[in-house]
Design a protein around this motif. Structure first.
Motif, short mmCIF file in Angstrom:
data_model
loop_
_atom_site.label_atom_id
_atom_site.label_comp_id
_atom_site.label_asym_id
_atom_site.label_seq_id
_atom_site.Cartn_x
_atom_site.Cartn_y
_atom_site.Cartn_z
N ASP A 1 -1.53 7.84 1.01
CA ASP A 1 -0.89 6.76 2.65
C ASP A 1 -1.93 5.88 2.66
OD1 ASP A 1 0.78 6.13 4.40
OD2 ASP A 1 0.10 7.81 5.66
N GLY A 2 -2.24 4.31 3.28
CA GLY A 2 -3.08 4.47 3.62
C GLY A 2 -4.33 3.42 2.03
N GLY A 3 -3.44 4.19 1.26
CA GLY A 3 -4.17 4.28 -0.11
C GLY A 3 -4.81 3.00 -0.85
N ASP A 4 -5.13 1.94 -0.73
CA ASP A 4 -5.48 0.97 -1.66
C ASP A 4 -5.54 1.29 -3.58
OD1 ASP A 4 -7.91 2.03 -3.18
OD2 ASP A 4 -9.22 0.60 -1.44
N HIS A 5 -5.64 0.48 -4.05
CA HIS A 5 -6.01 1.08 -5.61
C HIS A 5 -6.50 1.74 -5.95
CE1 HIS A 5 -4.78 -0.82 -9.61
NE2 HIS A 5 -6.29 -0.32 -10.03
N ILE B 1 -8.97 5.33 1.72
CA ILE B 1 -8.30 4.78 3.31
C ILE B 1 -8.78 4.30 3.66
CG2 ILE B 1 -6.55 6.10 4.75
CD1 ILE B 1 -6.09 8.50 2.17
N GLY B 2 -8.82 3.29 4.43
CA GLY B 2 -9.37 2.83 5.56
C GLY B 2 -9.82 3.95 6.84
N GLN B 3 -11.49 4.29 7.26
CA GLN B 3 -11.58 4.94 8.35
C GLN B 3 -10.85 4.63 9.45
OE1 GLN B 3 -13.41 7.22 8.61
NE2 GLN B 3 -14.56 6.97 6.31
N TYR C 1 -7.26 3.97 9.59
CA TYR C 1 -6.44 4.86 9.33
C TYR C 1 -5.88 5.96 9.26
CZ TYR C 1 -1.45 5.15 7.05
OH TYR C 1 0.00 5.50 7.04
N GLN C 2 -7.33 6.18 8.86
CA GLN C 2 -7.49 8.01 8.61
C GLN C 2 -7.61 8.94 9.75
OE1 GLN C 2 -10.43 9.63 6.23
NE2 GLN C 2 -10.76 8.14 5.17
N LYS C 3 -8.47 8.13 11.34
CA LYS C 3 -7.97 8.21 12.17
C LYS C 3 -7.27 8.60 13.41
CE LYS C 3 -11.81 8.65 16.33
NZ LYS C 3 -12.92 7.54 16.75
N SER C 4 -5.86 7.28 12.63
CA SER C 4 -4.72 6.95 13.77
C SER C 4 -3.53 7.86 12.75
CB SER C 4 -4.32 5.19 13.79
OG SER C 4 -3.79 5.03 12.30
N ALA C 5 -4.12 7.93 12.07
CA ALA C 5 -2.85 9.24 11.23
C ALA C 5 -3.50 10.59 11.12
CB ALA C 5 -3.13 8.50 9.90
N GLY C 6 -4.54 10.55 11.45
CA GLY C 6 -4.92 12.00 11.53
C GLY C 6 -4.78 12.54 9.79
N ILE C 7 -5.50 11.94 9.31
CA ILE C 7 -5.91 12.56 7.56
C ILE C 7 -7.08 12.03 7.24
CG2 ILE C 7 -3.12 12.27 6.90
CD1 ILE C 7 -4.04 9.59 5.91
N ASN C 8 -7.76 12.98 6.53
CA ASN C 8 -9.32 12.45 6.10
C ASN C 8 -8.47 12.98 4.15
OD1 ASN C 8 -10.07 14.66 4.02
ND2 ASN C 8 -9.41 15.92 5.81
N GLN C 9 -9.80 11.72 4.22
CA GLN C 9 -9.85 11.27 2.54
C GLN C 9 -9.64 12.06 1.31
OE1 GLN C 9 -10.26 7.57 1.59
NE2 GLN C 9 -9.44 8.30 -0.31
N HIS C 10 -10.72 13.27 2.17
CA HIS C 10 -10.76 15.13 0.66
C HIS C 10 -9.21 14.87 0.32
CE1 HIS C 10 -11.13 18.86 -0.06
NE2 HIS C 10 -12.50 18.62 -0.94
N ASP C 11 -8.60 15.06 1.59
CA ASP C 11 -7.38 16.26 2.42
C ASP C 11 -6.13 15.60 1.50
OD1 ASP C 11 -8.70 18.35 3.26
OD2 ASP C 11 -7.49 17.49 5.33
N VAL C 12 -6.03 14.14 1.45
CA VAL C 12 -5.33 13.16 0.72
C VAL C 12 -5.49 13.55 -0.67
CG1 VAL C 12 -4.95 10.92 0.50
CG2 VAL C 12 -4.64 11.84 2.90
#
Length: 182
Positions: free
Chosen positions: A138-142, A146-148, A150-161
Motif C-alpha cells: 500500500d502506497g508503494g511505487d515500482h 512509500i512517500g513520507q 503517505y506513511q504519516k497519513s496511513a500510520g505505516i512505515n517502510q520497514h514494517d510494510v
C-alpha cells in the motif's frame, strides 16, 4: 534477512551482465537475458540437488524468471515476481509469458506502480491457469518505496510494510513447496 525469513537452504543472487562492471547500460530485451539467467539457475540446481527451486526477480528480473520457469530444462516449484513490469514502454500489456506459466506464481506490487496497474494485473491473473497470488504494498511505487507523507497519513512505515511482504512471500513459498510434494 530474506534467507532467514524464507528458511532457505541457499539464496543465490546475481546481476545481469549489462548491470555489472560499475557502469549501468540500458537493458536489452528480456528474452536476451534468458540464457544467462538459466545458466545461473542450472548452476544453483547442480550445487543443491534435490532441493526445491524458487525463482524470484525484481522488475525485468521477474519477467525473465517467468521465462526461465517455462523452460523444459528445469523444474521450478514457484516464481515470485517483485514489481512485475506488466505494461511495456509503449503501453502494451506484457502478459504472454504469464499466461503460459504452469507453476505457482506470486506478485508483490506497489499500488502506485505505473508499470503494473493493479486492475490490469487482476485481469491477467484471472486468465492465468496456474495458482497465483498478489501481495499489495500500500502506497508503494515500482520499488515499493512509500512517500513520507503517505506513511504519516496511513500510520505505516517502510520497514514494517517490507517485513509484511517478506512474510507473505515466505508463506507462499512454504505452501507452494508443500503442495508440490503431495
Amino acid at each position: 534477512m530474506a534467507k532467514d525469513a524464507l528458511d532457505a537452504i541457499e539464496v543465490v543472487t546475481f546481476d545481469y551482465p549489462y548491470m555489472s562492471g560499475g557502469k549501468r547500460r540500458p537493458p536489452p530485451k528480456a528474452d536476451k537475458l534468458v540464457d544467462h539467467h538459466l545458466s545461473v539457475v542450472k548452476n544453483a540446481v547442480a550445487e543443491h540437488p534435490g532441493h526445491p527451486l524458487v525463482l524470484m526477480g525484481k522488475s525485468m528480473g521477474s519477467r525473465v524468471s517467468c521465462m526461465v520457469a517455462s523452460s523444459d530444462d528445469i523444474s521450478v516449484s514457484a516464481v515470485i515476481c517483485l514489481g512485475y513490469p506488466l505494461k511495456g514502454v509503449k503501453g502494451a500489456l506484457r502478459d504472454e509469458i504469464l499466461l503460459k506459466l504452469m507453476v505457482p506464481t506470486m506478485f508483490v506490487q506497489g499500488n502506485k506502480d505505473g508499470l503494473c496497474p493493479l486492475d490490469k494485473l487482476e485481469l491477467t491473473r484471472k486468465k492465468m491457469t496456474c495458482k497465483n497470488e498478489l501481495h499489495v504494498v500500500d502506497g508503494g511505487d515500482h520499488s515499493f518505496k512509500i512517500g513520507q507523507k503517505y506513511q504519516k497519513s496511513a500510520g505505516i512505515n517502510q520497514h514494517d510494510v517490507e517485513l509484511e511482504a517478506v512474510k507473505a512471500i515466505a508463506q507462499f513459498v512454504q505452501n507452494s513447496i508443500a503442495e508440490s510434494l503431495t
